[in-house]
Design an enzyme around this catalytic site. Structure first.
Site, PDB file in Angstrom:
ATOM      1  N   HIS A   1       0.845  -1.206   0.000  1.00 31.83           N
ATOM      2  CA  HIS A   1       0.000   0.000   0.000  1.00 31.83           C
ATOM      3  C   HIS A   1       0.878   1.253   0.000  1.00 31.83           C
ATOM      4  O   HIS A   1       0.614   2.224  -0.703  1.00 31.83           O
ATOM      5  CB  HIS A   1      -0.907  -0.016   1.229  1.00 31.83           C
ATOM      6  CG  HIS A   1      -1.727   1.229   1.420  1.00 31.83           C
ATOM      7  ND1 HIS A   1      -2.756   1.574   0.568  1.00 31.83           N
ATOM      8  CD2 HIS A   1      -1.665   2.217   2.357  1.00 31.83           C
ATOM      9  CE1 HIS A   1      -3.303   2.708   0.985  1.00 31.83           C
ATOM     10  NE2 HIS A   1      -2.662   3.130   2.050  1.00 31.83           N
TER      11      HIS A   1
ATOM     12  N   LYS B   1     -10.990  11.013   6.877  1.00 30.46           N
ATOM     13  CA  LYS B   1     -11.213   9.686   7.422  1.00 30.46           C
ATOM     14  C   LYS B   1     -12.110   9.675   8.661  1.00 30.46           C
ATOM     15  O   LYS B   1     -12.633   8.629   9.031  1.00 30.46           O
ATOM     16  CB  LYS B   1      -9.877   9.026   7.783  1.00 30.46           C
ATOM     17  CG  LYS B   1      -9.048   8.583   6.579  1.00 30.46           C
ATOM     18  CD  LYS B   1      -7.671   8.124   7.007  1.00 30.46           C
ATOM     19  CE  LYS B   1      -6.805   7.675   5.832  1.00 30.46           C
ATOM     20  NZ  LYS B   1      -7.084   6.308   5.378  1.00 30.46           N
TER      21      LYS B   1
ATOM     22  N   ASP C   1     -11.191   1.303   7.065  1.00 29.72           N
ATOM     23  CA  ASP C   1     -10.830   2.698   7.314  1.00 29.72           C
ATOM     24  C   ASP C   1     -11.324   3.546   6.144  1.00 29.72           C
ATOM     25  O   ASP C   1     -10.551   3.980   5.287  1.00 29.72           O
ATOM     26  CB  ASP C   1      -9.301   2.762   7.460  1.00 29.72           C
ATOM     27  CG  ASP C   1      -8.800   4.156   7.736  1.00 29.72           C
ATOM     28  OD1 ASP C   1      -9.563   4.961   8.289  1.00 29.72           O
ATOM     29  OD2 ASP C   1      -7.640   4.434   7.382  1.00 29.72           O
TER      30      ASP C   1
END
Lengths: 460, 460
Positions: free
Chosen positions: A157, A277, A257
Site C-alpha cells: 500500500h 477519514k 478505514d
C-alpha cells in the site's frame, strides 16, 4: 498436549505458538450450526458484547449461528476455579483479560461445548438458556474505545501510494524500514459492522479550480485493515519491551478505514488525514483471540538484512512467530445487483502476510516514547495490499486514482457509490486445522445529506 | 443590564457578547484573596474538578486563592430555581452545561460571593465550609477527554514553519485560507499542570547518519496553545452549522503541546506527528467560561477579501465577535536558577489575536464531514506565534531550529533542558474590566529513563 498454566508476562512463545486440544479440527460440538462453520467453529470462540431481545448488554462467545451467553453461564455455575475467575472478569471488563485468563476460559468453554467434553452434558441440557440465535441479537462495541491509532504497515500500500503520487517512483520513504509509521485516528466515529456509512460532505478542490467547494465527496474509498485490541496498557512515561508487547493484545478484528480521497487531497499538508477519514470506520464485532489464531502464526516479513529494525523492536520470538498468515477479501455489490438477487462480487483478495511490522512491534513502537496505551485502545494495521492489482486493498490503488475502473460483476467501479454494500472478510486456513473466521465487517453507503442549514444570505 | 433568560441554540451573539453586572470591575467580593487577583477575581469564576484532603473528587470554582466547593454549596441550599438546576448538573457532568445553565450558575454564584449580593450573608457565614485553600487541594481533569484534536490555526507559526523548512519561502500552503487544518492527537497522555514531563525516548536520525538511534530526544520543544473544551456533541453523520458552533463550547484552557522535534523530523512523512507529540500534553486545570471571556471578544482575523472562507464557515456573528483577544506568555527558568531563587524569565509573549480561525469555525469544520464530537472532547488551536521573534511560541521558531539561542536570564536555550520549569499563561485585560486569567499551566522536565529493558543479546 500441554496443560501448563500460562501466566501473563513475556508469554509470547508460550501462548501464541501454543497448539493444544482446543485446536483439534476433529473435535465435535453439540452446537450443530458450528460444525464446519466458516467463521465460528468450536475452535474459534471469539468474544463480544451483545444485546438479546430483552435489551440488557452482556458478554458472549460466537459459536456457529449462535451466541453463548456468558452471563447466564456464570449463573449456572458450570465453571470452577481459574476458569470461573476468568469468566467473572469477562462479565466485567472482557477486554482486560490476560493471556492466562483467556486460555483458562477458552479451554473450559471448549469442553462445555464439545461432544463428550467435561461438563458438556449439563451445558447441553441448558442449551435453550445458554444460546441465543445470533440473528436476533444486536452486537455492541466490545469495549469503550480509548484511542484509535492507525499504522501504515502494509508495505505494498505504501509503495503503491508513492508510485501513484509520482513520489520517489515506488521507492519506500527513508524511514519505512525503521519506523512502524502511524497516525492518531478518530475513535468516536468507529462503528460496528452493519451500521450504514453516510457519504460525507467535505471541502474538495476540483482539478484546475481556483476555489474549493463544500459538498458530497466523490472519491469515497475503503481500506482493508486488521484491527488490534489492546488488553493492557502501560504507565505514562514507561515503555513496553518487545518481549512483553504481545501480552498487551486482547485480540483482533477487521477494520474498514473509510477514506474520502478528495477531501484528503485538499486537506493534507504535513499533518496527515483528518476529515478525510474521521466520518466513519467500520469494525467487525467479535474479538478473535490470539489463542484462536495460534495455528496461523508465521515469521515476521522477510527483510533485506540491511533493513533490520533497531534492537528495541527486535524480539526474537516475535520475529519467529509474531506475524499472522490470514486470508483477506473485499466483496461488494450495488443496490441493483442486490435487488436482482446477485451475491456479492469479490473485488480484492490479500493476506496479512504483507504486513511489514508485527502486531507486537506496533505495540512496542507506540509506547516507545512513553505514550500510555490503555485497555480498549484500538490499533489499525494500515491497508493490507498485496503485490498484484487484484490484491490492492483500497479503490484508490485498485482503480489507479479513478483512471482504471475495476469490475464488480457486470458493473464497473472506481469509487464507492451510494447503495453499494461492501464487506471485508478475514480467515485463517491451514492444513490440519479448522478454519477460523472473523465474521462480518460490512456496511452500505447511504447518500449524503444536503449539508448544514446555513442561511441563504448570511454574508455581512 | 440585560437579565433576559438565555437558551441554547444560535446563542452566540446573545451569550458571548453579553456584558452584564458579573463583569462589573467595581464589584467587591468578601473572599479577600480574590480582590484584584490576576487570574481568579470575582468576575472569572472558572470551574474545575478537584480533590480536597478528604480525597473525594468534587466540582469547584476558583476564587482568588480559594476553591468554592459546589458540592457543599448544593447541600446548603443557597440557590434556587434555574441556578439550582444548573448546580445539580454541574455536580454530575459540569462539562455538559449549556450556555443558559452556565450563565444562571455564574450569576447566582457572583451574587453569593459579592459584598451585598443576594444570599451573600448566608454564604459568608458558611465560608469555612464553602471554601478550600487551593494549595491544599489536588486538581483533577475537568472531564474524561474523549478525543483530542489539534488545529494549526496560528498563522505565524505556519508561516515560520514553512520558511524554516525552505518550503514555499514563507508562503502559506494553498489550502490554509480555506481549511482550518487539524490532526487527531493523543488524549491518554494529556496531563494537568504540575505533572512533570519526562524527556521521551525516540528514534532519531542524526544529520548525515545512515541509521537512526533510539534514545533520549535532544530537541524537546513546547507549543503555546489555547485549548477548547467541547460541551455538547453532534450525532454521527450530522454537521454543526456555524451559527450553532459556539454553543458547543464549554470553555477554554491553556495547552502546551510538548513536541520532540527530532522524533518528528524522522517519523513524519505524510501522516503527521505521532510519537513526536504523544508522550505528553499539559493543560491548565480550570475551565474558563465563554461568559467570563465576553469582554475580550473581538472580530475574526482580518483577511484579504480574496481569502474569504466558504459559506458554511462564515457566520456573521462569529466573524464580528467570535475571536478572542487574550495575552499569552511563556516563562521559564532552569533548575539552578530556581535553586538560586530567581523568578521565571519571560521568553515569549503573544496573543490569541493571531489565530486565523475562530473557535466556532474550528468546531464547525471538525463536524463538517459528519464526524461526531462528544462532550469532553478537547481541541487545541495550534501554536499561537506572533509576527516578531519574541512572539514565536515554540522553541523551534524562537531558536530557528537550534541555530540562534534565546536568552533565559543569564542562560541561553535552544531547546528544553532537564530541570527546566516551563509555564504558560493567558489573560484578558481590557480597560474598564477586571483582568481574567487562566491559572497555571506549567511542568518541569525530568530526565529520560534509560530505555526499555531489552535483553543484551536477543538477536537470533
Amino acid at each position: 498436549m500441554d496443560r501448563t498454566a500460562v501466566h501473563p508476562g513475556r508469554a509470547l512463545h508460550k501462548v501464541l505458538t501454543m497448539i493444544d486440544e482446543t485446536h483439534d479440527p476433529h473435535s465435535e460440538t453439540w452446537v450443530e450450526s458450528a460444525q464446519e462453520h466458516p467463521d465460528f467453529p468450536l475452535q474459534n470462540l471469539p468474544w463480544g458484547r451483545f444485546m438479546p431481545a430483552d435489551g440488557r448488554p452482556r458478554t458472549g462467545m460466537a459459536i456457529g449461528e449462535q451466541i453463548l451467553d456468558l452471563n447466564r453461564m456464570a449463573s449456572l455455575e458450570l465453571l470452577q476455579g481459574e476458569a470461573m475467575e476468568a469468566l467473572q472478569k469477562a462479565l466485567q471488563e472482557p477486554i482486560g483479560l490476560d493471556a492466562g485468563q483467556r486460555l483458562a476460559l477458552r479451554r473450559a468453554v471448549f469442553d462445555l461445548l464439545r461432544v463428550g467434553g467435561r461438563g458438556s452434558d449439563r451445558a447441553r441440557a441448558q442449551r435453550e438458556h445458554l444460546l441465543h440465535d445470533a440473528k436476533a441479537c444486536t452486537m455492541l462495541l466490545p469495549a469503550r474505545i480509548g484511542s484509535f491509532s492507525d499504522f501504515n504497515a502494509g508495505i505494498h500500500h505504501t509503495m503503491n501510494g508513492r508510485q501513484m503520487r509520482g513520489d520517489g517512483g515506488g521507492v519506500l520513504p527513508r524511514n519505512y524500514h525503521h519506523v512502524p509509521i502511524a497516525y492518531h485516528a478518530r475513535s468516536s466515529s468507529v462503528c460496528l459492522s452493519g451500521t450504514p456509512v453516510r457519504r460525507p460532505l467535505g471541502q474538495t478542490l476540483a482539478k484546475g479550480a481556483d476555489k474549493p467547494v463544500y459538498g458530497p465527496v466523490q472519491w469515497l474509498d475503503i481500506e482493508l485493515e486488521l484491527g488490534i485490541w489492546i488488553a493492557r496498557g502501560n504507565e505514562l512515561g514507561e515503555t513496553i519491551p518487545i518481549e512483553d508487547a504481545a501480552d498487551h493484545i486482547a485480540g483482533y478484528c477487521l477494520l474498514n478505514d473509510w477514506s474520502a480521497r478528495d477531501i484528503m487531497a485538499w486537506e493534507m499538508d504535513r499533518l496527515g488525514p483528518f476529515l478525510g477519514k474521521s466520518f466513519a470506520t467500520t469494525i467487525s464485532a467479535w474479538v478473535i483471540s490470539p489463542e484462536a489464531l495460534a495455528p496461523f502464526r508465521r515469521a515476521a516479513y522477510a527483510r533485506d538484512s540491511a533493513d533490520e529494525p533497531l534492537q528495541h523492536l527486535l524480539g526474537p520470538e516475535d520475529q519467529r512467530h509474531g506475524a499472522l498468515d490470514l486470508q483477506l477479501a473485499v466483496d461488494m455489490r450495488s443496490r441493483s445487483q442486490r435487488d436482482a438477487g446477485e451475491p456479492r462480487h469479490r473485488v480484492v483478495t490479500s493476506s496479512t502476510a504483507y504486513l511489514y511490522w508485527t502486531p507486537a512491534q506496533m505495540v512496542c513502537h507506540h509506547a516507545s516514547n512513553g505514550c500510555n496505551l490503555e485497555p480498549g485502545d484500538l490499533l489499525g494495521t494500515g491497508t493490507i495490499s498485496g503485490p498484484e492489482p487484484q490484491m490492492f486493498a483500497s479503490f484508490r490503488e485498485r482503480s489507479r486514482i479513478g483512471t482504471e475502473p475495476f469490475r464488480m460483476g457486470q458493473e464497473l467501479r472506481c469509487w464507492a457509490e451510494d447503495g453499494d454494500e461492501i464487506a471485508l472478510s478475514a480467515w485463517g486456513n491451514r492444513e490440519g486445522y479448522a478454519q477460523i473466521g472473523f465474521g462480518p465487517c460490512q456496511a452500505e453507503i447511504m447518500p449524503a445529506t444536503t449539508g448544514p442549514s446555513t442561511k441563504a444570505d448570511t454574508r455581512p
